[in-house]
Design a protein around this motif. Structure first.
Motif, PDB file in Angstrom:
ATOM      1  N   GLU A  19     -10.965  39.806  40.592  1.00 31.49           N
ATOM      2  CA  GLU A  19     -10.576  38.461  40.968  1.00 31.49           C
ATOM      3  C   GLU A  19     -10.387  38.379  42.485  1.00 31.49           C
ATOM      4  O   GLU A  19      -9.926  39.331  43.125  1.00 31.49           O
ATOM      5  CB  GLU A  19      -9.279  38.071  40.267  1.00 31.49           C
ATOM      6  N   PRO A  20     -10.751  37.268  43.090  1.00 37.51           N
ATOM      7  CA  PRO A  20     -10.579  37.144  44.549  1.00 37.51           C
ATOM      8  C   PRO A  20      -9.102  37.212  44.931  1.00 37.51           C
ATOM      9  O   PRO A  20      -8.238  36.648  44.246  1.00 37.51           O
ATOM     10  CB  PRO A  20     -11.190  35.772  44.864  1.00 37.51           C
ATOM     11  N   TRP A  21      -8.834  37.915  46.007  1.00 41.00           N
ATOM     12  CA  TRP A  21      -7.459  38.115  46.463  1.00 41.00           C
ATOM     13  C   TRP A  21      -7.223  37.306  47.723  1.00 41.00           C
ATOM     14  O   TRP A  21      -8.044  37.324  48.661  1.00 41.00           O
ATOM     15  CB  TRP A  21      -7.189  39.592  46.728  1.00 41.00           C
ATOM     16  N   ASP A  22      -6.141  36.601  47.768  1.00 39.61           N
ATOM     17  CA  ASP A  22      -5.735  35.840  48.948  1.00 39.61           C
ATOM     18  C   ASP A  22      -4.411  36.386  49.453  1.00 39.61           C
ATOM     19  O   ASP A  22      -3.537  36.766  48.656  1.00 39.61           O
ATOM     20  CB  ASP A  22      -5.585  34.356  48.614  1.00 39.61           C
ATOM     21  N   PRO A  23      -4.223  36.440  50.759  1.00 39.97           N
ATOM     22  CA  PRO A  23      -2.953  36.961  51.287  1.00 39.97           C
ATOM     23  C   PRO A  23      -1.795  36.051  50.925  1.00 39.97           C
ATOM     24  O   PRO A  23      -1.947  34.824  50.850  1.00 39.97           O
ATOM     25  CB  PRO A  23      -3.187  37.002  52.799  1.00 39.97           C
ATOM     26  N   PRO A  24      -0.616  36.603  50.674  1.00 41.42           N
ATOM     27  CA  PRO A  24       0.553  35.755  50.395  1.00 41.42           C
ATOM     28  C   PRO A  24       0.873  34.856  51.580  1.00 41.42           C
ATOM     29  O   PRO A  24       0.578  35.175  52.739  1.00 41.42           O
ATOM     30  CB  PRO A  24       1.669  36.774  50.129  1.00 41.42           C
ATOM     31  N   HIS A  25       1.475  33.731  51.292  1.00 37.33           N
ATOM     32  CA  HIS A  25       1.782  32.767  52.348  1.00 37.33           C
ATOM     33  C   HIS A  25       2.844  33.290  53.308  1.00 37.33           C
ATOM     34  O   HIS A  25       2.962  32.799  54.431  1.00 37.33           O
ATOM     35  CB  HIS A  25       2.259  31.458  51.715  1.00 37.33           C
ATOM     36  N   ASN A  26       3.633  34.291  52.872  1.00 40.71           N
ATOM     37  CA  ASN A  26       4.721  34.798  53.710  1.00 40.71           C
ATOM     38  C   ASN A  26       4.366  36.119  54.370  1.00 40.71           C
ATOM     39  O   ASN A  26       5.258  36.849  54.793  1.00 40.71           O
ATOM     40  CB  ASN A  26       5.990  34.969  52.864  1.00 40.71           C
ATOM     41  N   LEU A  27       3.084  36.442  54.482  1.00 36.12           N
ATOM     42  CA  LEU A  27       2.643  37.699  55.087  1.00 36.12           C
ATOM     43  C   LEU A  27       2.299  37.486  56.551  1.00 36.12           C
ATOM     44  O   LEU A  27       1.561  36.557  56.903  1.00 36.12           O
ATOM     45  CB  LEU A  27       1.435  38.253  54.333  1.00 36.12           C
ATOM     46  N   PHE A  28       2.827  38.384  57.421  1.00 35.79           N
ATOM     47  CA  PHE A  28       2.513  38.388  58.857  1.00 35.79           C
ATOM     48  C   PHE A  28       2.062  39.787  59.242  1.00 35.79           C
ATOM     49  O   PHE A  28       2.566  40.781  58.713  1.00 35.79           O
ATOM     50  CB  PHE A  28       3.720  37.966  59.691  1.00 35.79           C
ATOM     51  N   LEU A  29       1.132  39.857  60.173  1.00 37.72           N
ATOM     52  CA  LEU A  29       0.581  41.127  60.653  1.00 37.72           C
ATOM     53  C   LEU A  29       0.903  41.280  62.128  1.00 37.72           C
ATOM     54  O   LEU A  29       0.615  40.378  62.931  1.00 37.72           O
ATOM     55  CB  LEU A  29      -0.940  41.157  60.434  1.00 37.72           C
ATOM     56  N   PHE A  30       1.509  42.422  62.489  1.00 40.70           N
ATOM     57  CA  PHE A  30       1.803  42.677  63.898  1.00 40.70           C
ATOM     58  C   PHE A  30       0.496  42.959  64.621  1.00 40.70           C
ATOM     59  O   PHE A  30      -0.214  43.923  64.315  1.00 40.70           O
ATOM     60  CB  PHE A  30       2.765  43.852  64.031  1.00 40.70           C
ATOM     61  N   TRP A  31       0.184  42.136  65.622  1.00 35.16           N
ATOM     62  CA  TRP A  31      -1.084  42.193  66.338  1.00 35.16           C
ATOM     63  C   TRP A  31      -0.834  42.331  67.833  1.00 35.16           C
ATOM     64  O   TRP A  31      -1.473  41.708  68.660  1.00 35.16           O
ATOM     65  CB  TRP A  31      -1.912  40.939  66.034  1.00 35.16           C
ATOM     66  N   GLY A  32       0.137  43.200  68.164  1.00 37.65           N
ATOM     67  CA  GLY A  32       0.444  43.446  69.566  1.00 37.65           C
ATOM     68  C   GLY A  32      -0.423  44.551  70.147  1.00 37.65           C
ATOM     69  O   GLY A  32      -1.564  44.769  69.732  1.00 37.65           O
ATOM     70  N   GLY A  33       0.144  45.275  71.104  1.00 34.69           N
ATOM     71  CA  GLY A  33      -0.634  46.318  71.758  1.00 34.69           C
ATOM     72  C   GLY A  33      -0.581  47.660  71.072  1.00 34.69           C
ATOM     73  O   GLY A  33      -1.353  48.562  71.412  1.00 34.69           O
ATOM     74  N   ALA A  34       0.290  47.854  70.091  1.00 36.88           N
ATOM     75  CA  ALA A  34       0.440  49.163  69.461  1.00 36.88           C
ATOM     76  C   ALA A  34      -0.733  49.536  68.555  1.00 36.88           C
ATOM     77  O   ALA A  34      -1.250  50.648  68.640  1.00 36.88           O
ATOM     78  CB  ALA A  34       1.757  49.224  68.687  1.00 36.88           C
ATOM     79  N   PRO A  35      -1.196  48.684  67.642  1.00 39.70           N
ATOM     80  CA  PRO A  35      -2.292  49.093  66.751  1.00 39.70           C
ATOM     81  C   PRO A  35      -3.633  49.117  67.467  1.00 39.70           C
ATOM     82  O   PRO A  35      -3.850  48.420  68.465  1.00 39.70           O
ATOM     83  CB  PRO A  35      -2.264  48.030  65.647  1.00 39.70           C
ATOM     84  N   ASN A  36      -4.551  49.926  66.930  1.00 43.38           N
ATOM     85  CA  ASN A  36      -5.910  50.016  67.459  1.00 43.38           C
ATOM     86  C   ASN A  36      -6.741  48.901  66.827  1.00 43.38           C
ATOM     87  O   ASN A  36      -7.102  48.956  65.656  1.00 43.38           O
ATOM     88  CB  ASN A  36      -6.506  51.390  67.128  1.00 43.38           C
ATOM     89  N   LYS A  37      -7.043  47.877  67.613  1.00 44.87           N
ATOM     90  CA  LYS A  37      -7.707  46.690  67.098  1.00 44.87           C
ATOM     91  C   LYS A  37      -9.223  46.701  67.302  1.00 44.87           C
ATOM     92  O   LYS A  37      -9.888  45.691  67.041  1.00 44.87           O
ATOM     93  CB  LYS A  37      -7.112  45.447  67.769  1.00 44.87           C
TER      94      LYS A  37
END
Length: 351
Positions: A19-37
């Protein structure tokens, strides 16, 4: 040939499409300088797994991206309830503040206000982030390095790790794989002996765990104007009786790196279950006065659970027994009381 045509054919069926999966409405992803993007690396692989981000101007943008812990966006998140913040493996750097600074306290307030923080492995930076700002002393598994010239200890655990089948296992993890395996050196497992009080281990081997959840609580300080005080979950009822109630949240650690997304199918299922944990009102019970409880509880069905035993009907509902009495058998006559003699009647009356 005729016999084959007369027999019923055995039809092999494929598994139904997912079944297709959609992210929960209360989900946030840290997109600062720490992760390798960069494309194909751990941060970007997790972004694709969460189905977040739209390309614009050569960069990914999304209202559910958190770029900084010091901005107004995180201030509003920390002072509200029931959101999930996912932090990809910290490959480039780590937000560094004093552990008693306002930024570190805001991070602790975010979790304690009934929110959910999800950390990933692959390096010891995420572990240092967890220990520094939440006052833990969690350590990686120390395995002796074999060899004549080897000195010291390594932080490698070969696995595999089995899912803990217990009544405390959250329902969102009941359909995840039963066994997780080490992929090269992508998994950073932590020592079981170093886990804090209030921890729920999800997967483990005899000495380490790559995935667990722990409850982080704070209580109101008795000194006016002082920041909240970290409190063990088991001590919250005691302080609540004294007039200093607690508010708690959840921290989840999943020790996979997500650098190679080809071999990460089992770990992907665990991560998708983790980010849905806060959306389940039955599982994310946190003692927080800020979380709404008006959502109808959901029901989780375990496909591997055995069928319940048959329930016998009560005796009153059973049909009457046929042929239980022997034929020709008569019931014994009931004893009849003898009439009292005339002389005895007078004696009994006198008594």
């Amino acid at each position: 040939r005729a016999e084959l045509l007369e027999d019923k054919l055995l039809l092999f069926k494929m598994a139904p499409p997912p079944e297709p999966w959609d992210p929960p409405h209360n989900l946030f992803l840290f997109w600062g300088g720490a992760p390798n993007k960069r494309f194909g690396h751990s941060g970007d692989n997790l972004r694709q797994l969460m189905k977040l981000g739209h390309i614009r101007g050569g960069k990914y943008h999304d209202p559910h991206f958190l770029s900084d812990f010091k901005g107004e966006q995180f201030r509003e998140m920390a002072e509200s309830c029931c959101t999930t913040l996912l932090i990809a493996p910290m490959k480039n750097d780590m937000p560094v503040w004093t552990a008693t600074s306002s930024h570190a306290q805001r991070l602790r307030n975010f979790v304690a206000n009934g929110n959910h923080l999800v950390l990933t492995g692959g390096s010891l930076i995420s572990l240092e982030f967890l220990n520094r700002y939440f006052y833990y002393q969690i350590s990686p598994l120390s395995t002796p390095v074999l060899g004549a010239r080897a000195k010291g200890f390594g932080n490698y655990s070969p696995g595999p790790w089995k899912k803990v089948q217990s009544p405390f296992l959250p329902g969102v993890f009941r359909e995840t794989p039963d066994i997780l395996k080490q992929e090269h050196t992508e998994v950073t497992a932590l020592s079981l002996d170093s886990l804090p009080s209030g921890t729920n281990v999800l997967y483990m081997d005899p000495t380490s765990t790559p995935a667990f959840q722990t409850t982080f609580c704070q209580r109101i300080s008795a000194l006016h104007g002082q920041p909240p005080i970290k409190t063990l979950p088991k001590e919250c009822p005691k302080y609540a009786a004294l007039g200093y109630p607690c508010s708690c949240g959840t921290i989840t650690y999943i020790g996979y790196d997500w650098h190679f997304d080809v071999d990460a199918s089992d770990w992907d299922e665990v991560m998708l279950a983790a980010v849905e944990y806060q959306s389940d009102p039955d599982e994310s019970v946190t003692m927080s006065p800020n979380c709404p409880s008006a959502i109808a509880p959901s029901v989780h069905e375990d496909p591997h659970a055995p069928l319940p035993p048959p329930v016998c009907p009560p005796a009153a509902a059973l049909p009457p027994c046929k042929g239980c009495e022997k034929k020709g058998k008569k019931e014994a006559p009931k004893p009849v009381a003898k009439p009292a003699a005339k002389g005895d009647e007078g004696k009994n009356a006198k008594k």
